[in-house]
Design a protein around this motif. Structure first.
Motif, PDB file in Angstrom:
ATOM      1  N   ARG A 101       0.832  -1.200   0.000  1.00  0.00           N
ATOM      2  CA  ARG A 101       0.000   0.000   0.000  1.00  0.00           C
ATOM      3  C   ARG A 101       0.868   1.251   0.000  1.00  0.00           C
ATOM      4  N   GLY A 102       0.253   2.374  -0.368  1.00  0.00           N
ATOM      5  CA  GLY A 102       0.961   3.642  -0.366  1.00  0.00           C
ATOM      6  C   GLY A 102       1.844   3.856  -1.579  1.00  0.00           C
ATOM      7  N   SER A 106      -3.752   1.573  -6.032  1.00  0.00           N
ATOM      8  CA  SER A 106      -5.220   1.616  -6.139  1.00  0.00           C
ATOM      9  C   SER A 106      -5.644   2.249  -7.464  1.00  0.00           C
ATOM     10  N   ASN A 133     -13.628   4.418   6.754  1.00  0.00           N
ATOM     11  CA  ASN A 133     -12.530   4.130   5.830  1.00  0.00           C
ATOM     12  C   ASN A 133     -12.250   5.352   4.950  1.00  0.00           C
ATOM     13  N   THR A 134     -11.507   6.291   5.499  1.00  0.00           N
ATOM     14  CA  THR A 134     -11.247   7.549   4.791  1.00  0.00           C
ATOM     15  C   THR A 134     -10.310   7.366   3.602  1.00  0.00           C
ATOM     16  N   ILE A 135      -9.482   6.337   3.618  1.00  0.00           N
ATOM     17  CA  ILE A 135      -8.604   6.070   2.474  1.00  0.00           C
ATOM     18  C   ILE A 135      -9.448   5.678   1.261  1.00  0.00           C
ATOM     19  N   SER A 136     -10.434   4.810   1.470  1.00  0.00           N
ATOM     20  CA  SER A 136     -11.333   4.438   0.365  1.00  0.00           C
ATOM     21  C   SER A 136     -12.142   5.640  -0.103  1.00  0.00           C
ATOM     22  N   THR A 138     -11.310   8.750  -0.138  1.00  0.00           N
ATOM     23  CA  THR A 138     -10.459   9.605  -0.970  1.00  0.00           C
ATOM     24  C   THR A 138     -10.274   9.012  -2.365  1.00  0.00           C
ATOM     25  N   ALA A 139      -9.996   7.714  -2.432  1.00  0.00           N
ATOM     26  CA  ALA A 139      -9.793   7.059  -3.734  1.00  0.00           C
ATOM     27  C   ALA A 139     -11.068   7.088  -4.571  1.00  0.00           C
TER      28      ALA A 139
END
Length: 170
Positions: A101-102, A106, A133-136, A138-139
Motif C-alpha cells: 500500500r501507499g 489503487s 474508511n477515509t482512504i477508500s 479519498t480514492a
C-alpha cells in the motif's frame, strides 16, 4: 466486446482479469482480505471460508468480473465489479496487501475497471465504503464518484455502522 482478458502493466506490477480456471487465485486473495481486514467487509453470507471450490468457480464468472493485481508473478491484490444489468455495475472487493500500500496501486484497480466498463459501454457505476474508511473515500472521490446516500449495516466483524454509497454516470 473484447474476447481476450484485459491486462494493464505498470512498472513491475500488472493487473489482469482472472480467468474462470484461476478461481484459486480469487479464493486465496479474497479469504486473505477478509482475514486481514475484517472491519472493511460487509458481505459474507454464507461465510466464504466454507465455500467449496465449485462455489468459488461460480463467483469468478459473470456477472462478477475479477481482476488480480500482481507484482511479477506474485498475487498481491484484487478488485472486482459486479454487473447489475446491461448498463450498470457495482465496484467492490478491492484489497492490496498491506506491505504494497501507499504506492499508488489503487489507481490500477480503478484504471482496469474503468477500462473494462468503457469497453463494455456501461452507463452507471456505484461503489461504497465503510464510513470510517477515509482512504477508500479519498480514492472513490478521486475516481470521480459522487456521494449519493448512506445506509446503516451490519459488518462482517459483528459491528454496525454506516456504509457510504457513491455513483458515477458515464
Amino acid at each position: 466486446m473484447p474476447d481476450q482478458p484485459l491486462i494493464i502493466h505498470s512498472s513491475s506490477y500488472h493487473i489482469r482479469q482472472l480467468l474462470e480456471s484461476e478461481f484459486a487465485y480469487y479464493k486465496s486473495i479474497r479469504l486473505e482480505a477478509i482475514h486481514t481486514e475484517p472491519t472493511l467487509f460487509r458481505w459474507s453470507d454464507p461465510a466464504e471460508a466454507s465455500f467449496s471450490d465449485m462455489d468459488w468457480q461460480e463467483r469468478i464468472k459473470s456477472p462478477r468480473i475479477v481482476f488480480g493485481l500482481f507484482e511479477k508473478d506474485n498475487l498481491i491484490g484484487m478488485t472486482s465489479l459486479l454487473l447489475l444489468n446491461n448498463t450498470e455495475a457495482y465496484f467492490g472487493q478491492s484489497f492490496i496487501r498491506p506491505k504494497h500500500r501507499g504506492q499508488g496501486l489503487s489507481k490500477l484497480l480503478y484504471r482496469i475497471r474503468m477500462t473494462w466498463v468503457s469497453l463494455h459501454q456501461l452507463k452507471q457505476l456505484s461503489i461504497s465504503h465503510r464510513e470510517t474508511n477515509t482512504i477508500s473515500k479519498t480514492a472513490i472521490q478521486r475516481a470521480g464518484f459522487k456521494y449519493s446516500h448512506r445506509e446503516l449495516v451490519q459488518w462482517l466483524d459483528g459491528t454496525s455502522g454506516y456504509s457510504m454509497y457513491y455513483s458515477l454516470t458515464l
